[in-house]
Design a protein around this motif. Structure first.
Motif, PDB file in Angstrom:
ATOM      1  N   GLY A 103      30.764  42.227  35.354  1.00  0.00           N
ATOM      2  CA  GLY A 103      29.709  41.972  36.336  1.00  0.00           C
ATOM      3  C   GLY A 103      28.882  43.201  36.651  1.00  0.00           C
ATOM      4  O   GLY A 103      27.703  43.103  36.986  1.00  0.00           O
ATOM      5  N   SER A 104      29.489  44.374  36.546  1.00  0.00           N
ATOM      6  CA  SER A 104      28.771  45.623  36.849  1.00  0.00           C
ATOM      7  C   SER A 104      27.864  46.072  35.714  1.00  0.00           C
ATOM      8  O   SER A 104      27.113  47.026  35.866  1.00  0.00           O
ATOM      9  N   TRP A 105      27.910  45.388  34.570  1.00  0.00           N
ATOM     10  CA  TRP A 105      27.072  45.772  33.421  1.00  0.00           C
ATOM     11  C   TRP A 105      25.764  44.996  33.385  1.00  0.00           C
ATOM     12  O   TRP A 105      24.869  45.329  32.613  1.00  0.00           O
ATOM     13  N   GLU A 106      25.682  43.924  34.182  1.00  0.00           N
ATOM     14  CA  GLU A 106      24.537  43.017  34.090  1.00  0.00           C
ATOM     15  C   GLU A 106      23.278  43.617  34.719  1.00  0.00           C
ATOM     16  O   GLU A 106      23.351  44.533  35.530  1.00  0.00           O
ATOM     17  N   ASP A 107      22.127  43.053  34.335  1.00  0.00           N
ATOM     18  CA  ASP A 107      20.854  43.470  34.929  1.00  0.00           C
ATOM     19  C   ASP A 107      20.957  43.344  36.445  1.00  0.00           C
ATOM     20  O   ASP A 107      21.515  42.384  36.960  1.00  0.00           O
ATOM     21  N   ARG A 133      26.121  49.609  27.740  1.00  0.00           N
ATOM     22  CA  ARG A 133      25.606  49.865  26.385  1.00  0.00           C
ATOM     23  C   ARG A 133      26.068  48.777  25.420  1.00  0.00           C
ATOM     24  O   ARG A 133      25.268  48.269  24.625  1.00  0.00           O
ATOM     25  N   SER A 134      27.331  48.400  25.505  1.00  0.00           N
ATOM     26  CA  SER A 134      27.854  47.350  24.637  1.00  0.00           C
ATOM     27  C   SER A 134      27.116  46.029  24.849  1.00  0.00           C
ATOM     28  O   SER A 134      26.756  45.333  23.903  1.00  0.00           O
ATOM     29  N   ARG A 135      26.879  45.693  26.121  1.00  0.00           N
ATOM     30  CA  ARG A 135      26.157  44.460  26.441  1.00  0.00           C
ATOM     31  C   ARG A 135      24.744  44.483  25.853  1.00  0.00           C
ATOM     32  O   ARG A 135      24.267  43.496  25.282  1.00  0.00           O
ATOM     33  N   LEU A 136      24.064  45.624  25.973  1.00  0.00           N
ATOM     34  CA  LEU A 136      22.694  45.723  25.447  1.00  0.00           C
ATOM     35  C   LEU A 136      22.672  45.710  23.925  1.00  0.00           C
ATOM     36  O   LEU A 136      21.742  45.169  23.320  1.00  0.00           O
ATOM     37  N   GLU A 137      23.682  46.298  23.299  1.00  0.00           N
ATOM     38  CA  GLU A 137      23.745  46.269  21.838  1.00  0.00           C
ATOM     39  C   GLU A 137      23.932  44.839  21.332  1.00  0.00           C
ATOM     40  O   GLU A 137      23.318  44.440  20.332  1.00  0.00           O
ATOM     41  N   GLU A 138      24.734  44.052  22.041  1.00  0.00           N
ATOM     42  CA  GLU A 138      24.877  42.629  21.701  1.00  0.00           C
ATOM     43  C   GLU A 138      23.538  41.913  21.858  1.00  0.00           C
ATOM     44  O   GLU A 138      23.148  41.094  21.023  1.00  0.00           O
ATOM     45  N   ARG A 139      22.848  42.229  22.947  1.00  0.00           N
ATOM     46  CA  ARG A 139      21.553  41.608  23.211  1.00  0.00           C
ATOM     47  C   ARG A 139      20.546  41.973  22.129  1.00  0.00           C
ATOM     48  O   ARG A 139      19.750  41.140  21.685  1.00  0.00           O
ATOM     49  N   HIS A 164       8.017  44.647  22.066  1.00  0.00           N
ATOM     50  CA  HIS A 164       8.090  45.448  23.293  1.00  0.00           C
ATOM     51  C   HIS A 164       9.480  45.343  23.925  1.00  0.00           C
ATOM     52  O   HIS A 164      10.063  46.337  24.347  1.00  0.00           O
ATOM     53  N   GLY A 165      10.025  44.115  23.985  1.00  0.00           N
ATOM     54  CA  GLY A 165      11.354  43.910  24.556  1.00  0.00           C
ATOM     55  C   GLY A 165      12.427  44.641  23.764  1.00  0.00           C
ATOM     56  O   GLY A 165      13.322  45.265  24.340  1.00  0.00           O
ATOM     57  N   LEU A 166      12.316  44.578  22.440  1.00  0.00           N
ATOM     58  CA  LEU A 166      13.285  45.279  21.592  1.00  0.00           C
ATOM     59  C   LEU A 166      13.215  46.785  21.809  1.00  0.00           C
ATOM     60  O   LEU A 166      14.245  47.453  21.951  1.00  0.00           O
ATOM     61  N   GLU A 170      16.143  49.223  23.165  1.00  0.00           N
ATOM     62  CA  GLU A 170      16.592  50.350  22.323  1.00  0.00           C
ATOM     63  C   GLU A 170      16.519  51.670  23.093  1.00  0.00           C
ATOM     64  O   GLU A 170      17.419  52.505  22.989  1.00  0.00           O
ATOM     65  N   ARG A 171      15.448  51.843  23.895  1.00  0.00           N
ATOM     66  CA  ARG A 171      15.328  53.061  24.715  1.00  0.00           C
ATOM     67  C   ARG A 171      16.464  53.152  25.730  1.00  0.00           C
ATOM     68  O   ARG A 171      17.028  54.220  25.956  1.00  0.00           O
ATOM     69  N   GLU A 172      16.793  52.019  26.347  1.00  0.00           N
ATOM     70  CA  GLU A 172      17.872  52.045  27.340  1.00  0.00           C
ATOM     71  C   GLU A 172      19.209  52.362  26.673  1.00  0.00           C
ATOM     72  O   GLU A 172      20.024  53.090  27.234  1.00  0.00           O
ATOM     73  N   VAL A 173      19.433  51.843  25.458  1.00  0.00           N
ATOM     74  CA  VAL A 173      20.682  52.141  24.738  1.00  0.00           C
ATOM     75  C   VAL A 173      20.764  53.638  24.448  1.00  0.00           C
ATOM     76  O   VAL A 173      21.827  54.256  24.621  1.00  0.00           O
ATOM     77  N   ARG A 174      19.656  54.252  24.023  1.00  0.00           N
ATOM     78  CA  ARG A 174      19.663  55.699  23.763  1.00  0.00           C
ATOM     79  C   ARG A 174      19.934  56.482  25.044  1.00  0.00           C
ATOM     80  O   ARG A 174      20.697  57.446  25.050  1.00  0.00           O
ATOM     81  N   TRP A 175      19.301  56.060  26.137  1.00  0.00           N
ATOM     82  CA  TRP A 175      19.509  56.709  27.439  1.00  0.00           C
ATOM     83  C   TRP A 175      20.971  56.612  27.866  1.00  0.00           C
ATOM     84  O   TRP A 175      21.567  57.595  28.308  1.00  0.00           O
ATOM     85  N   LEU A 176      21.556  55.433  27.705  1.00  0.00           N
ATOM     86  CA  LEU A 176      22.959  55.243  28.058  1.00  0.00           C
ATOM     87  C   LEU A 176      23.866  56.127  27.204  1.00  0.00           C
ATOM     88  O   LEU A 176      24.822  56.718  27.704  1.00  0.00           O
ATOM     89  N   SER A 177      23.552  56.228  25.921  1.00  0.00           N
ATOM     90  CA  SER A 177      24.355  57.065  25.021  1.00  0.00           C
ATOM     91  C   SER A 177      24.310  58.524  25.463  1.00  0.00           C
ATOM     92  O   SER A 177      25.337  59.221  25.444  1.00  0.00           O
ATOM     93  N   GLU A 178      23.148  58.984  25.896  1.00  0.00           N
ATOM     94  CA  GLU A 178      23.024  60.365  26.388  1.00  0.00           C
ATOM     95  C   GLU A 178      23.843  60.565  27.663  1.00  0.00           C
ATOM     96  O   GLU A 178      24.521  61.589  27.827  1.00  0.00           O
TER      97      GLU A 178
END
Length: 198
Positions: A103-107, A133-139, A164-166, A170-178
């Motif tokens: 639940g804490s991973w959701e938008d 990050r895992s949730r967004l990678e699935e998305r 644009h959505g993709l 992708e930017r959020e996944v990179r940010w999360l990885s950092e």
């Protein structure tokens, strides 16, 4: 809005209010202003949502309300009310902030948890960041597949919207990885930002 989504939004509003009251007592107007100022997910919070939330928190014994006048008059509709966290409210906040489940991973939920990472343990922060990050990678995987299937049927504007959505995801996944790398290195994100800006 579905009942489940409404319940989730209500729970996130409760968490945000408790988190804001952790540092100091606040008036309703100040709570609403800070919610709008620091939590993008709650920039549209109305007094019609906030005051029922505060009333619920009082009924549960997590928040107290008192009139601001020095004479100690009883609280009434014209009093300026200050809300403060009780010891039980602090315990509840700690429990809510330590919840690193799906639940804490959701938008929306993620945004609220992230806003209070300063009050959260490193292990919890890492679990939430990794889960998000895992949730967004699935998305992303689902969106790429759907985009491939739609490509021939979509017009240029729909295709551009999907691109644009993709890219945003992708930017959020990179940010999360950092952020995850920073957490694993034992440095708060604010220290990393300061060092990079020098």
């Amino acid at each position: 809005m579905s009942p489940t989504r409404a319940n989730r939004r209500g729970a996130m509003l409760e968490l945000a209010v408790l988190g804001l009251l952790h540092d100091s007592p606040l008036h309703g107007y100040e709570i609403r202003k800070r919610l709008s100022g620091i939590l993008g997910a709650f920039h549209m919070v109305s007094f019609g949502s906030l005051y029922p939330c505060l009333k619920t928190l009082q009924q549960r014994g997590w928040v107290t309300a008192r009139a601001d006048d020095a004479a100690g008059h009883a609280i009434n509709s014209r009093s300026r009310i200050t809300y403060a966290l009780t010891p039980e409210g602090k315990d509840q906040l700690e429990a809510m902030l330590s919840d690193a489940g799906p639940g804490s991973w959701e938008d929306g939920s993620f945004d609220v948890h992230f806003a209070f990472f300063g009050q959260t343990g490193q292990d919890v922060r890492l679990r939430i960041l990794e889960g998000r990050r895992s949730r967004l990678e699935e998305r992303l995987d689902d969106a790429r597949e759907a985009s491939r299937q739609r490509r021939e049927r979509a017009d240029a504007y729909t295709t551009e919207l999907h691109r644009h959505g993709l890219e945003s995801t992708e930017r959020e996944v990179r940010w999360l990885s950092e952020l995850i790398e920073t957490e694993r290195a034992g440095r708060p994100a604010t220290q990393q930002s300061t060092a990079e800006n020098k």
